[in-house]
Design a protein around this motif. Sequence first.
Motif: not given
Length: 159
Positions: A84-101
């Motif tokens: 949640l803290e990192l969500d405010g540090t990105g400029d791309d609009g993507w959430p900071a956390a991702t579970l990727q397959v």
Amino acid sequence: MRVYQYVYFALQSTRVPATEISARLGIEADERKVRGSRRARPPRPVAHTWRIVCRRPGLTVDEQIAEVLDRLFEHAERIGALALELDGTGDDGWPAATLQVVRVFEHPDGEEEERPAPVGGLEKLPGQHQLLGWHLDGRVLEFLRLTHALLDIDEYAYD
């Protein structure tokens, strides 16, 4: 058909480096990316990335996800607070956390389809690759909720 697949959980930020993410979580990353390490302008990669990865062959996607969650689930609330803290540090609009397959079909390093001998007169049909098909159980959904993570699934044909 050959299938190559892997799963990872990632935290990303344009401002907070992966080393700081490791320090704050007390969990060392399996893989890290440094923003702008390949090219400064425009920066490539676009974000610092901290990853916990499962690339073990022979496992289905849900088994690979379980391996990642086995390492992270007890830290999910702390990861979620940082996400949640990192969500405010990105400029791309993507959430900071991702579970990727990630799945790549016909990859040269992929696993061949197993064609066992018929059992009880039943023969496995071509195209029923042992790695195809997977599910998300309640534990995975709870982890996604606690970490505020996006589930992203990429499937490619190798060319």
